[in-house]
Design a protein around this motif. Structure first.
Motif, PDB file in Angstrom:
ATOM      1  N   LEU B 123       0.837  -1.204   0.000  1.00 17.98           N
ATOM      2  CA  LEU B 123       0.000   0.000   0.000  1.00 17.98           C
ATOM      3  C   LEU B 123       0.867   1.248   0.000  1.00 17.98           C
ATOM      4  CD1 LEU B 123      -3.048   0.379  -0.011  1.00 17.98           C
ATOM      5  CD2 LEU B 123      -2.348  -1.929   0.358  1.00 17.98           C
ATOM      6  N   MET B 124       2.057   1.137   0.612  1.00 14.87           N
ATOM      7  CA  MET B 124       2.956   2.277   0.586  1.00 14.87           C
ATOM      8  C   MET B 124       3.443   2.519  -0.844  1.00 14.87           C
ATOM      9  SD  MET B 124       5.363   3.349   3.562  1.00 14.87           S
ATOM     10  CE  MET B 124       6.942   2.609   3.372  1.00 14.87           C
ATOM     11  N   ASP B 125       3.661   1.440  -1.585  1.00 16.39           N
ATOM     12  CA  ASP B 125       4.034   1.605  -2.992  1.00 16.39           C
ATOM     13  C   ASP B 125       2.957   2.340  -3.757  1.00 16.39           C
ATOM     14  OD1 ASP B 125       6.345   0.317  -2.679  1.00 16.39           O
ATOM     15  OD2 ASP B 125       5.707  -1.574  -3.553  1.00 16.39           O
ATOM     16  N   LEU B 126       1.708   2.062  -3.395  1.00 17.28           N
ATOM     17  CA  LEU B 126       0.609   2.723  -4.091  1.00 17.28           C
ATOM     18  C   LEU B 126       0.367   4.124  -3.557  1.00 17.28           C
ATOM     19  CD1 LEU B 126      -2.055  -0.072  -4.511  1.00 17.28           C
ATOM     20  CD2 LEU B 126      -0.393   0.722  -6.137  1.00 17.28           C
ATOM     21  N   GLY B 127       1.113   4.511  -2.546  1.00  8.73           N
ATOM     22  CA  GLY B 127       1.012   5.867  -2.053  1.00  8.73           C
ATOM     23  C   GLY B 127       0.169   6.043  -0.810  1.00  8.73           C
TER      24      GLY B 127
END
Lengths: 324, 371, 148, 164
Positions: B123-127
């Motif tokens: 989810l951090m990759d997705l922002g």
């Protein structure tokens, strides 16, 4: 006291005093907002956030600012030097000038222009220029990416923003910010134009490059986007500008939809700031909740959904005003 | 238009990594780009190569045990278990039932830590930043349990040839039960925050599709495979340890896109909880170490291939023994290595943002690819 | 039964050995021994039967290499081990056009053992830096390389 | 610029001290993990341990904007040039923390015929603080950061605990 009042009556003196006050406000406000952002984020994330530097980390951002001032300013060998140096300053000037016309209360306004709202919108467009300058001159592919995305995004979201604002201006019949606030003495426009308010908040989030529209500096894709190569104080200026932009966006939202300085008992300035910070809190809430949109989705969203909606809203407003 | 203007159409190279926020460590992807579109992606791996296989040939069997935890540090216990099982097969050791149960419980707890970390990091990759911290909060509770038992937070080296060294007590079992109900109460939060989010759905639906054919050609395993609708889980298809005694399902997807892989992982966490719950209820009494474990591990001549299901897919160990105290050759068949090899095909003709989404969704652990 | 099908499919290839394995001891259901030149045909047969390439590696036996391919299937539990003897300084045919996943495995073996694969599209070092001049998993590696 | 008695004419010490205090309380680390230790680094920044309490929670992905490089994991020979380059890209003043045994000395991977790793970050870049462990627990990482603060300011939060 009388002298002060006289001075403030004078246009030129008023501008000078106002600018000094604005510069002070901008720095203090940015420091506070960054602290607030970190605290808000932390409390949403089950952690305390800055705690050790000052009570509840209150002077954490001051430490950050002093540290950034003391950092080495690296100018990479391959950059376009004049533009690279100019970009952080250029991003800051329009942001500063926008404060000229914001009515903090019925009297606390530096210059009450009759084209106030247009001035703010015009200046806000300028910030994209400096992002482009920063990204392009950095000679870094990630930075160029960030810059190009930023331009596309700002162009796309400027249109619904303007059209939304137009529907308010139609209702008031004036570009003057004080007039707009005065027109809301009975009912705030947020109640009359809820769709316009939602559209405005979305566009403002995109215009200030905040998540979920933080495509130009998308951390997991573009490292740090357009300011990847910036160090120390230059980077701090971008940061400062981002938070000041947020303040201006929130202030405009307050003026257009939330009745500006109007409110019972408390003085107007307090009401105004309360509303502004409430809107800012909303923007922060977005940032820490939503994932980021993909670039093409972002543009599609603007052209296919926001712009038609904004025009429909404008049309309905015009029709209602005509028929009334 | 470009041709009319007489401008040569040019592609350019973008170097993603080795240090990049989305590569989860030290992966480098060389991208040939046209605007924001990727024409060709070539992963360059080996930045985390530590020579595990070479080390195995220079260490004796017991000394190599801690290495396994550092191959895939997110699901260390499954790797541990695979190695123990392979050596036990070579030595012809029978592990007591209670030890198998303890292995299953700890392994599943470890799988949960791995999936939780993936969930947050993805989810951090997705922002989205906040789910990351929610997951880490839950993960800390798990780590407390495992820490109390194994003495380590991440790189567990808990299993021994023939069993486990420490028995679990009633407190541990109670802790497991408490955690199971805690995590179950959190599903609603996760789904409301992420699964139902419109932006998330738009970012993941119909992106990064892996077909069944590709799975066979690339040897993809784990949740990536099950997201494509193939119910292949070594815990079921090649049962080992105490897994045949538990009732659990293999969640599968239908499209093979990122969203399906995400759903599969979330559903798998629930299945892990079920396994832990059943194991705690059925926990048998008895010894935790096999009888007659030789002091000096010196397996007879032979070779063995042992596979287990880790959080990322099939981990296989191929051991060749020549009757020495040192293994003659150990090959680590790591799941991420195979899963990653499909990446050039997945990334092609996509946007950079999709590349990040794809890379995160196949859940790679870089030192496991590089070994 | 996949195992019987595989035995049937491999029969016309004239392989050195196609035998049932001792699953409890080695984890194999089917053991195959073949010559390097026969490998692409074996791989074709495996792909036709719906097996995937589970793992591929080499073992340095000092005089020669033993190359080991493991195949398994998603539908049925059946692991096949294919052993191929390969003399030192000899090359192998690639199967990366049959199993694209073999691409990286072959590059890894080239990297760590120095075995050359004919017709491989992109045969260069995978794990070690491109300027490395050694192959660490060879048994005589330790003698030549010290730690610096 | 000194007077006869050796006293400096202008005392810049106070300013320097303030600057150091600010630096020590605002150590922005680089988002940079090499192996296992990176997970514990993430855990140290997450909910329970929260590095942000000490002002060290702003993980910057660009080396241009960070002050502290946490070398979290094994440095392979292939990676070593990249690590050096990242260090060189950071603006001064900058600090390096070797987190975990691999970054300190090669840790468990150091043995006679090891060919793949650089045994110790200090062989390629200057290291300020060594945080041992395999991997170090988040508490240890926090202590490392506090030690670095002590190194920068010559006084620190840790000292009062140590003296007590």
């Amino acid at each position: 006291m009388e002298l002060v009042a006289q001075l403030l009556g004078n246009e030129g003196a008023r501008m000078v005093v106002g600018l000094i006050a604005v510069i002070a406000l901008v720095s203090v406000n940015a420091l506070f907002l960054i602290w607030m952002e970190r605290k808000v984020a932390a409390h949403m994330q089950l952690r305390p956030g800055p705690m050790e530097v000052g009570p509840h980390g209150a002077i954490q951002t001051v430490a950050d600012a002093i540290k950034l001032m003391g950092k080495e300013l690296i100018t990479p060998a391959e950059v376009d030097k004049p533009i690279f140096w100019l970009a952080p300053i250029v991003i800051f000037l329009p942001v500063l000038l926008s404060f000229l016309v914001i009515p903090f209360s019925s009297t606390w306004i530096i210059k009450d222009m009759n084209v106030g709202i247009l001035l703010i919108l015009a200046f806000s467009t300028l910030s994209v220029l400096s992002i482009l300058m920063a990204g392009w001159s950095s000679n870094n592919k990630y930075a160029v990416f960030g810059a190009i995305r930023s331009v596309a995004q700002n162009v796309a979201y400027e249109i619904p923003l303007l059209v939304t604002v137009m529907s308010i201006i139609l209702m008031v019949g004036s570009f003057k910010l004080t007039d707009i606030v005065a027109a809301q003495s009975g009912v705030w426009f947020v109640a009359v134009q809820p769709l316009a308010f939602i559209l405005f908040i979305i566009c403002a989030t995109a215009e200030t490059n905040r998540a979920p529209f933080d495509i130009p500096e998308a951390e997991s894709e573009l490292v740090a986007g357009f300011h990847t190569e910036y160090t120390g104080m230059r980077f701090a200026l971008f940061f400062l500008a981002e938070y000041t932009n947020m303040f201006i966006a929130a202030a405009v939202a307050t003026v257009l939809f939330l009745g500006g300085w109007q409110g019972p008992i408390l003085p107007g300035v307090v009401w105004f700031l309360l509303k502004v910070y409430a809107v800012i809190f909303l923007l922060m809430w977005f940032r820490w909740t939503f994932p980021r949109l993909r670039f093409d989705q972002l543009i599609t969203f603007a052209w296919k959904i926001l712009i038609p909606l904004a025009f429909v809203n404008l049309l309905i407003t015009a029709l209602v005003l005509k028929l009334r | 238009m470009i041709e009319l203007l007489g401008i040569e159409e040019k592609t350019y190279t973008l170097n993603l990594g080795p240090q990049h926020p989305s590569t989860h460590g030290v992966l480098r992807v060389l991208l040939e780009m046209d605007g924001e579109f990727i024409i060709k992606a070539e992963p360059v791996i080996g930045y985390g190569h530590r020579g595990h296989e070479h080390m195995a040939e220079n260490r004796n069997y017991t000394q190599f045990l801690p290495n396994l935890a550092r191959v895939d540090y997110l699901h260390a216990l499954a790797y541990n278990q695979c190695y123990c099982m392979a050596v036990e097969k070579l030595l012809d050791l029978k592990v007591p039932e209670r030890a198998e149960y303890i292995r299953v419980i700890t392994c599943e707890l470890n799988r949960l830590t791995s999936h939780l970390l993936w969930f947050g990091a993805y989810l951090m990759d997705l922002g989205a930043f906040t789910p990351f911290l929610y997951c880490f909060d839950d993960r800390e509770h798990l780590l407390d349990l495992l820490d109390g038992l194994t003495g380590s937070r991440l790189t567990y080296c808990f299993f021994r040839f023939g069993g486990v060294p420490v028995d679990i007590d009633a407190d541990f079992v109670a802790g497991c039960r408490a955690f199971v109900s805690r995590l179950r109460s959190r599903w609603d939060d996760y789904h409301n925050l992420v699964t139902k989010n419109v932006i998330f759905i738009h970012r993941t639906r119909d992106v990064g599709i892996i077909t069944r054919d590709q799975c066979i050609k690339y040897g993809i395993t784990g949740p990536n495979l099950r997201g494509s609708g193939i119910p292949y889980d070594i815990r079921k298809s090649e049962p080992y340890s105490a897994y045949p005694e538990f009732d659990f399902e293999i969640p599968i997807g239908s499209n093979g896109d990122i969203y399906d892989r995400y759903i599969v992982r979330l559903a798998e966490m629930e299945q892990s909880l079920r396994i832990i719950e059943q194991a705690c209820n059925k926990l048998p009494d008895g010894p935790i170490m096999a009888e007659k474990v030789p002091k000096r591990i010196k397996p007879p001549v032979g070779e063995v291939y042992q596979a287990v299901e880790t959080a990322r897919g099939e981990f296989g160990m191929y051991i060749v023994s020549q009757g020495d105290v040192k293994p003659y050759r150990i090959k680590l068949r790591t799941p991420s290595f195979a899963n990653m090899s499909i990446f050039p095909e997945m990334a092609q003709d996509n946007l950079v943002a999709d590349l990040v989404a794809n890379l995160g969704s196949i859940d790679v652990v870089i030192p496991e690819i590089d070994r | 039964m996949l195992k019987d099908n595989l035995i049937k499919a491999l029969a016309p290839l004239n392989l050195e050995k196609v035998a049932e394995g001792d699953y409890a001891k080695t984890g194999y259901h089917l053991e195959v021994a073949a010559l390097p030149a026969q490998l692409p045909d074996v791989a074709q047969a495996m792909l036709a039967a719906g097996c995937f390439l589970e793992s591929f590696t080499a073992v340095d036996l000092n005089e020669a290499f033993d190359l080991v391919y493991h195949f398994a299937s998603f539908d049925e539990l059946c692991r096949t081990a294919v052993h191929l003897p390969l003399g030192k300084k000899k090359g192998m045919p690639t199967i990366s056009h049959i199993y694209p996943g073999a691409d990286w495995y072959e590059r890894e073996v080239f990297d760590l053992f120095g075995i050359h694969f004919f017709n491989h599209p992109n045969l260069k070092r995978l794990l070690l830096p491109e300027d490395a001049d050694f192959h660490p998993l060879l048994k005589d590696f330790g003698a030549s390389q010290g730690n610096d | 610029m000194e007077t006869k008695t050796g006293e400096p004419l202008i005392h810049l010490g106070v300013l320097e001290e303030a600057l150091n205090l600010a630096r020590a309380n605002s150590l922005w680390p680089l988002t940079f993990g090499l192996a296992c230790c990176a997970i514990e680094m993430m855990a140290a920044g997450a909910a329970r341990f929260d590095l942000d309490r000490f002002g060290a929670g702003v993980f910057r992905p660009s080396p241009r904007q960070c002050d502290l490089m946490i070398v979290a994991g094994t440095i392979s020979k292939k990676m070593a040039p990249a690590v050096v380059r990242l260090y060189e890209q950071m603006p001064a003043p900058k600090w390096v923390m070797a987190m975990g045994n691999c970054a300190i000395s090669g840790g468990p991977f150091y043995y006679p015929t090891q060919y793949a790793i650089v045994p110790g970050a200090d062989l390629i870049i200057p290291v300020d603080v060594y945080v041992p462990g395999c991997p170090p627990r988040p508490e240890t990482l926090i202590e490392g950061i506090l030690l670095l603060e002590e190194k920068i300011t010559k006084r620190g939060r840790l000292r009062k605990f140590r003296d007590a």
